[in-house]
Write a protein that holds these residues in place. Structure first.
Motif, PDB file in Angstrom:
ATOM      1  N   ILE A  19       0.835  -1.208   0.000  1.00 39.68           N
ATOM      2  CA  ILE A  19       0.000   0.000   0.000  1.00 39.68           C
ATOM      3  C   ILE A  19       0.869   1.258   0.000  1.00 39.68           C
ATOM      4  CG2 ILE A  19      -1.604   1.348   1.448  1.00 39.68           C
ATOM      5  CD1 ILE A  19      -2.881  -1.357   2.245  1.00 39.68           C
ATOM      6  N   ALA A  20       2.021   1.183   0.682  1.00 40.32           N
ATOM      7  CA  ALA A  20       2.928   2.336   0.750  1.00 40.32           C
ATOM      8  C   ALA A  20       3.730   2.538  -0.532  1.00 40.32           C
ATOM      9  CB  ALA A  20       3.887   2.163   1.924  1.00 40.32           C
ATOM     10  N   ASP A 149       0.502   0.577  10.385  1.00 38.91           N
ATOM     11  CA  ASP A 149       0.629   2.035  10.349  1.00 38.91           C
ATOM     12  C   ASP A 149       2.086   2.479  10.284  1.00 38.91           C
ATOM     13  OD1 ASP A 149      -2.135   2.026  10.555  1.00 38.91           O
ATOM     14  OD2 ASP A 149      -2.120   2.365  12.725  1.00 38.91           O
ATOM     15  N   VAL A 152       3.870   2.031   6.819  1.00 40.50           N
ATOM     16  CA  VAL A 152       3.612   3.133   5.872  1.00 40.50           C
ATOM     17  C   VAL A 152       4.450   4.355   6.250  1.00 40.50           C
ATOM     18  CG1 VAL A 152       1.850   4.690   4.966  1.00 40.50           C
ATOM     19  CG2 VAL A 152       1.296   2.278   5.367  1.00 40.50           C
ATOM     20  N   ASP A 156       7.712   6.615   4.185  1.00 46.13           N
ATOM     21  CA  ASP A 156       7.701   8.073   4.042  1.00 46.13           C
ATOM     22  C   ASP A 156       8.935   8.698   4.695  1.00 46.13           C
ATOM     23  OD1 ASP A 156       5.320   7.960   2.655  1.00 46.13           O
ATOM     24  OD2 ASP A 156       4.076   8.369   4.411  1.00 46.13           O
ATOM     25  N   SER A 185      -3.481   4.505   0.443  1.00 45.74           N
ATOM     26  CA  SER A 185      -2.402   5.482   0.559  1.00 45.74           C
ATOM     27  C   SER A 185      -2.657   6.665  -0.365  1.00 45.74           C
ATOM     28  CB  SER A 185      -1.058   4.838   0.217  1.00 45.74           C
ATOM     29  OG  SER A 185      -0.035   5.802   0.220  1.00 45.74           O
ATOM     30  N   ASN A 186      -2.485   7.853   0.175  1.00 47.96           N
ATOM     31  CA  ASN A 186      -2.579   9.071  -0.637  1.00 47.96           C
ATOM     32  C   ASN A 186      -1.209   9.568  -1.061  1.00 47.96           C
ATOM     33  OD1 ASN A 186      -5.419   9.221  -0.351  1.00 47.96           O
ATOM     34  ND2 ASN A 186      -5.172  10.108   1.695  1.00 47.96           N
ATOM     35  N   ALA A 187      -0.198   8.752  -0.777  1.00 53.03           N
ATOM     36  CA  ALA A 187       1.172   9.173  -1.069  1.00 53.03           C
ATOM     37  C   ALA A 187       1.402   9.274  -2.578  1.00 53.03           C
ATOM     38  CB  ALA A 187       2.163   8.194  -0.454  1.00 53.03           C
TER      39      ALA A 187
END
Length: 355
Positions: A19-20, A149, A152, A156, A185-187
């Protein structure tokens, strides 16, 4: 609200990494971490990612170096003896300022030790572990959800500071199953103009290296690294405080031990003993200032670890002699019961030191 899924800790880390944005994984199986490697071997081909079981831990960490140098989000994982084998490569990665995530699901040592949970890799993780003056950012989750959590967050932080980030778990967290929730993820992909991706938009090549033969150049590089570590220390300390406002005794524990300590703390408070807890989430940077602040009003500290006593040294440095710092630990893969910790708490309140 996203649906919760029952997952094993090791597997949850793998899904969180995907996801990250992790699309490259290089590793080697070792208990009690192997499920993460197995999970990535299944999932990476499904998402057009790269999975490779290397011929050794040494090979795996050098593959991480290569992928990180090319700008990829990359992860490896292992357990204590395997992390020891990766140490030279981790030092190279830190020296070359490459972002990556390294998972250590700690088992008992030293040597081959055993496959049961431990926290005896604290020194290795937080003090560098390999050669040279370098630091890893070290995150210590205490639940399967927090493993998700912090994974992720780890990617970052790695990109933000161009630094290796270590997720330090233990055999219990890696093997236990708990409900977890995965958030999309909004990354957005981070531009990495330093990466070695060929001369597509540049006239000069990017060179990824940790080799600086001129003493003056190597010293300047080290000064730059220390300035970066100071910035991380100033901005990235994470911790949780419970019942510390009126606490006379402050427990300090991380990871799985903090959950056992919390049960003991709640029992103590139900019997009128003013006990609180500070749980470090970043083991480096360590929450020195919050502990120092608590030392101004608390009467004593009790550090709890699955080791002979490693984090306790950082607690004592933070307290700086202002108050007594007691220690209670178990080794060999044995975890203390809430009852045993409660008994240590009562010893301190009765004037008998914890061992």
């Amino acid at each position: 609200m996203a649906e919760k899924i029952l997952m094993k800790g090791n597997e949850a880390i793998g899904e969180a990494a995907i996801i990250a944005g992790c699309r490259h994984y290089f590793g080697y199986p070792i208990t009690p971490q192997t499920e993460l490697t197995e999970y990535m071997s299944k999932r990476m081909p499904q998402i057009d990612g790269v999975f490779l079981q290397a011929e050794s831990e040494v090979a795996a960490i050098n593959m991480v170096y290569g992928a990180a140098g090319a700008g990829a989000r990359v992860m490896t994982s292992s357990s204590s003896p395997g992390i020891s084998l990766k140490m030279e490569g981790i030092s190279y990665i830190a020296g070359a300022e490459l972002p990556c995530v390294i998972v250590n699901i700690v088992r008992g040592g030293p040597g081959l030790g055993g496959i049961q949970p431990a926290q005896s890799d604290y020194f290795q993780a937080t003090k560098g572990g390999g050669h040279g003056d370098y630091r890893n950012i070290v995150l210590a989750p205490n639940s399967v959800q927090e493993m998700v959590d912090t994974t992720v967050i780890a990617f970052d932080l790695a990109d933000k500071y161009r630094n290796p980030v270590m997720l330090l778990g233990d055999g219990a967290l890696g093997q236990m199953m708990e409900p977890v929730e995965f958030s999309p993820s909004n990354a957005k992909p981070i531009a990495k103009p330093w990466a070695a991706t060929g001369l597509k938009e540049r006239t000069e090549p990017n060179i990824i290296t940790s080799l600086h033969l001129q003493p003056e150049k190597l010293e300047q590089h080290n000064i730059h690294l220390q300035q970066k570590y100071a910035e991380i220390s100033a901005n990235e300390v994470r911790y949780e405080e419970l019942y510390t406002d009126d606490a006379e005794l402050v427990l300090v524990a991380y990871g799985i031990t903090s959950r056992i300590a919390r049960t003991a703390m709640e029992k103590a408070r139900s019997q009128g003993l003013k006990v609180g807890m500070l749980r470090p989430i970043t083991l480096w940077p360590f929450p020195e200032k919050p502990i120092a602040a608590l030392a101004k009003k608390a009467t004593a500290f009790l550090t709890l670890e699955l080791s002979a006593g490693q984090m306790v040294e950082d607690v004592r440095l933070a307290v700086n002699g202002a108050k007594p710092v007691h220690f209670y630990g178990r080794m060999g893969g044995i975890m203390p019961s809430p009852k045993a910790i409660f008994e240590e708490i009562t010893k301190i309140f009765n004037g008998k030191e914890g061992r």
